[in-house]
Design an enzyme around this catalytic site. Structure first.
Site, PDB file in Angstrom:
ATOM      1  N   CYS A  96       1.973   6.135  -1.799  1.00 36.60           N
ATOM      2  CA  CYS A  96       1.179   5.157  -2.576  1.00 36.60           C
ATOM      3  C   CYS A  96       0.726   5.820  -3.878  1.00 36.60           C
ATOM      4  O   CYS A  96       0.284   6.980  -3.874  1.00 36.60           O
ATOM      5  CB  CYS A  96      -0.032   4.720  -1.750  1.00 36.60           C
ATOM      6  N   GLU A 126      -2.642  11.375   5.505  1.00 36.92           N
ATOM      7  CA  GLU A 126      -2.956  11.336   4.065  1.00 36.92           C
ATOM      8  C   GLU A 126      -3.787  12.565   3.699  1.00 36.92           C
ATOM      9  O   GLU A 126      -3.522  13.236   2.682  1.00 36.92           O
ATOM     10  CB  GLU A 126      -3.717  10.047   3.732  1.00 36.92           C
TER      11      GLU A 126
HETATM   12 FE1  F3S Z   1      -2.309   2.953  -1.142  1.00 36.34          FE
HETATM   13 FE2  F3S Z   1      -4.663   2.000  -0.901  1.00 36.34          FE
HETATM   14 FE3  F3S Z   1      -2.706   1.094   0.437  1.00 36.34          FE
HETATM   15  S1  F3S Z   1      -4.117   4.033  -1.079  1.00 36.34           S
HETATM   16  S2  F3S Z   1      -1.371   2.707   0.736  1.00 36.34           S
HETATM   17  S3  F3S Z   1      -2.982   0.952  -1.698  1.00 36.34           S
HETATM   18  S4  F3S Z   1      -4.721   1.349   1.126  1.00 36.34           S
END
Ligand code: F3S
Length: 696
Positions: A96, A126
């Site tokens: 992400c 993460e």
């Molecule tokens: Fe990224 Fe936020 Fe989703 S960090 S994976 S957009 S919850």
């Protein structure tokens, strides 16, 4: 039940991007597609991808060839470079962008010699990935106690956080960290999507009776959502699939909120919401069914219930009873009224009371009777009238032996002939079909015997009216009355509940022999009270009018000296009666007829002859008028030339009275009356003795 679904529920931007990438690769390439660890924390989604050929491995070292997709949580720098540098396989980075940004940040701060502190779950991929970009040298804190354990250090500190922690945790722990270190940089790396999702979830949870958080048990952000919602809604449940829905009494829930973690696909959310709506629908149907069942009226023969007329034909009336089948009233059972006309008397939509004759015969019908209810009501009405002694309106339906029968829809009341009226009724048929007011004078419900009386009602009315008359009567007051009877001495007149008497002398100004010459029974007359005595119940009434009196205004019309015209109506030896206007006769004495002496009035006058005369005397008290013809135009006898015959000796007729005429012409009425009396005493039986009648 209202279902509120969070708009932010489901895949976030980063997850959506990663899933699309894998699907695209699975669609477009024959190579083996790998992810190191599940691409997102959702077993259902990963399972679907696996079924399409995705291969999930724990470590990239076991991958010899193919295409590796780095998942949204990202990986450590070392692992990233291993994949990148492995020429045997291709790779796609689905990390992400928010996470990638943290990687760059901590790598930079780490290079600058700063101590990286990560607020988050050390076991989360993460956080592990971020730590890897800080050369695995970052301090990871997740609780207050973790911060407490930290040793104070003069080393500059850089604080970041897992993208999915709560703002509350960030605020609390970053504050504690700031108290512990002097040189600290804080970078709130909570993802915007997470922030939005958590805020919306808390808002919804505080307004619903039950909250569902859909997501994997391994999903960090789902767990955070559950924690937040639980604070605001005690009935918060975390479920992975529709099969995990809690067993609760859905009838007690008016509002339900649904949110989902960032790894929860839309179709899973839809499955849950569909299920909830289905349960809600079933519950409503159950409610409706229950309400319907409760609304179904339980009917038993003999009951009296309310129903609404919904239609009719020539034979039957149909009634909605709220029962599973409609009720039927045959026309015979509808009304007792002989004049009943379905077209005008039956009103569609009208609510009526009905008696249940039979319920549920083999055809499932309910047979009703309206007339039974009417009869029962009318019996009650009659019973109350009897007890309260109040009159009721009835219609005479039949003349029977000894009286008449009145009917009030099914209830028969006998009225004896003597009670039909307060006077004798010769022909009872004249009362047929008439509506009259009666009082019940005999009531026997067991024998169903009712006796009524109109006479009682009339007598009471009369008594009431009579009292009103007696309370307000006064001499001179006028009434419109009805002649009720005639006798020789006068007429009885009803002036409103009480009778008064007009004496025969008060009927006319002229002499009459019987009241029937003036009035007839049942004539309406205007009368005035001459006298009354309440104790003796006597009222004397006057009928003739003062202005009709012929002597009314006579002092003007027959003033002495006036010249009047009249007609000779009677001739008597001492004079003649002359009829003037208005039925008044005046007397002309024989001496007042001619300037010469005449033997008798008939020598110069005859009955019917019109004459002019002067009023010489007026006596209003005795109602006598004296007249003189000769003062206006004297009438002298005609003397015929006769042959010279020897004169006849004068001979007095035996029956002819001799009247000595006075030479003085100024006779008074008294003189005339004396003459009249002399005449009457000698000839009482003569027809012409009607002088008294005329004069008096
Ligand atoms: Fe990224 Fe936020 Fe989703 S960090 S994976 S957009 S919850």
């Amino acid at each position: 039940m209202e279902i509120i679904i969070a708009q932010s529920a489901g895949f976030c931007f980063g997850v959506n991007k990663a899933i699309n990438l894998v699907n695209q690769l699975l669609d477009e390439t024959d190579e083996k597609i790998y992810t190191i660890g599940p691409i997102i924390h959702n077993e259902q989604v990963v399972g679907k991808l696996k079924s399409r050929g995705l291969c999930v491995v724990n470590d990239s070292s076991c991958i010899k060839s193919g295409h590796v997709v780095i998942r949204t949580h990202g990986v450590a720098k070392r692992q990233y470079e291993d994949i990148k540098n492995n020429k045997e396989m291709k790779f796609s980075d689905a990390t992400c962008p928010y996470v990638k940004k943290i990687h760059k940040l901590v790598a930079q701060k780490n290079r600058l010699g700063k101590q990286v502190i990560i607020i988050g779950d050390r076991n989360h991929p993460e956080v592990q990935g971020v730590n890897g970009w800080a050369d695995d040298d970052a301090i990871i804190v997740n609780e207050k106690v973790d911060v407490d354990r930290l040793n104070k250090s003069e080393k500059p500190v850089c604080v970041v956080c897992q993208t999915t922690i709560t703002r509350e945790k960030w605020d609390t722990l970053s504050k504690l960290i700031s108290e512990k270190f002097t040189d600290v940089e804080f970078f709130n790396t909570i993802c915007n999507a997470t922030d939005t999702r958590q805020n919306e979830a808390s808002n919804i949870a505080s307004n619903v009776d039950m909250m569902l958080v859909i997501g994997s048990s391994k999903s960090s952000n789902t767990h955070k959502l559950y924690e937040i919602c639980s604070k605001y809604c005690p009935s918060t449940y975390k479920i992975e699939t529709v099969g995990d829905l809690p067993s609760v009494d859905i009838k007690k829930i008016k509002k339900i909120g649904i949110t989902a973690g960032a790894s929860t696909p839309d179709w899973l959310i839809k499955e849950v919401t569909d299920k909830m709506e289905e349960l809600n629908k079933q519950e409503n149907e159950m409610d409706i069914k229950e309400a319907f069942e409760n609304s179904i009226v339980s009917l038993q023969s003999g009951q009296i219930v309310k129903g609404k007329i919904i239609g009719f034909n020539n034979a039957e009336v149909f009634v909605d009873l709220g029962y599973k089948s409609d009720g039927i009233i045959s026309m015979e059972q509808y009304s007792d009224d002989p004049n009943f006309d379905p077209q005008t008397d039956i009103k569609i939509g009208e609510e009526i009371d009905v008696y249940i004759n039979r319920v549920d015969d083999k055809e499932g019908n309910v047979y009703l009777s309206k007339r039974k209810v009417d009869r029962s009501k009318n019996w009650k009405k009659v019973e109350e009238a009897f007890e309260n002694k109040t009159p009721i309106e009835v219609k005479i339906a039949e003349v029977v032996k000894g009286g008449v029968l009145a009917k009030i829809q099914g209830v028969r009341i006998f009225i004896p002939a003597s009670h039909v009226s307060d006077t004798f009724v010769k022909d009872l048929n004249e009362y047929l079909n008439k509506t009259i007011s009666i009082k019940i004078i005999e009531y026997n419900k067991r024998k169903k015997r009712l006796v009524g009386s109109r006479k009682v009602v009339l007598e009471e009315e009369k008594e009431k009216m009579a009292n009103e008359v007696w309370d307000s009567i006064e001499v001179g007051k006028e009434y419109d009355g009805t002649v009720k009877g005639l006798t020789d001495f006068g007429a009885f007149v009803d002036i409103g509940g009480v009778d008064g008497l007009i004496h025969v002398s008060e009927l006319s100004w002229s002499r009459i022999k019987h009241p029937s010459e003036v009035l007839n029974v049942n004539d309406t007359v205007k009368v005035r009270v001459l006298d009354f005595d309440r104790e003796k119940g006597r009222i004397s009434l006057g009928y003739r009018k003062t202005e009709d009196d012929p002597w009314f205004n006579a002092e003007e019309k027959y003033k002495v000296g006036n010249i009047v015209k009249g007609k000779v109506v009677r001739l008597v030896p001492f004079g003649t009666f002359v009829n003037l206007d208005d039925n008044i006769d005046g007397l002309v004495h024989i001496s007042q007829i001619s300037n010469v002496r005449i033997a008798k009035p008939s020598d110069v006058l005859k009955v019917g002859q019109e004459v002019e005369a002067k009023v010489t005397e007026l006596d209003l008290e005795k109602k006598k008028i004296g007249l003189s013809i000769k003062e206006v135009s004297p009438i002298d006898p005609i003397v015929e030339e006769l042959p010279n015959l020897p004169p006849k000796p004068e001979r007095k007729k035996k029956d002819e009275p001799v009247v000595e005429h006075k030479e003085d012409f100024n006779l008074t009425i008294g003189d005339m009356i004396n003459d009249l009396n002399n005449l009457d005493s000698e000839d009482d039986n003569t027809e012409e003795s009607g002088l008294d009648e005329k004069q008096e």
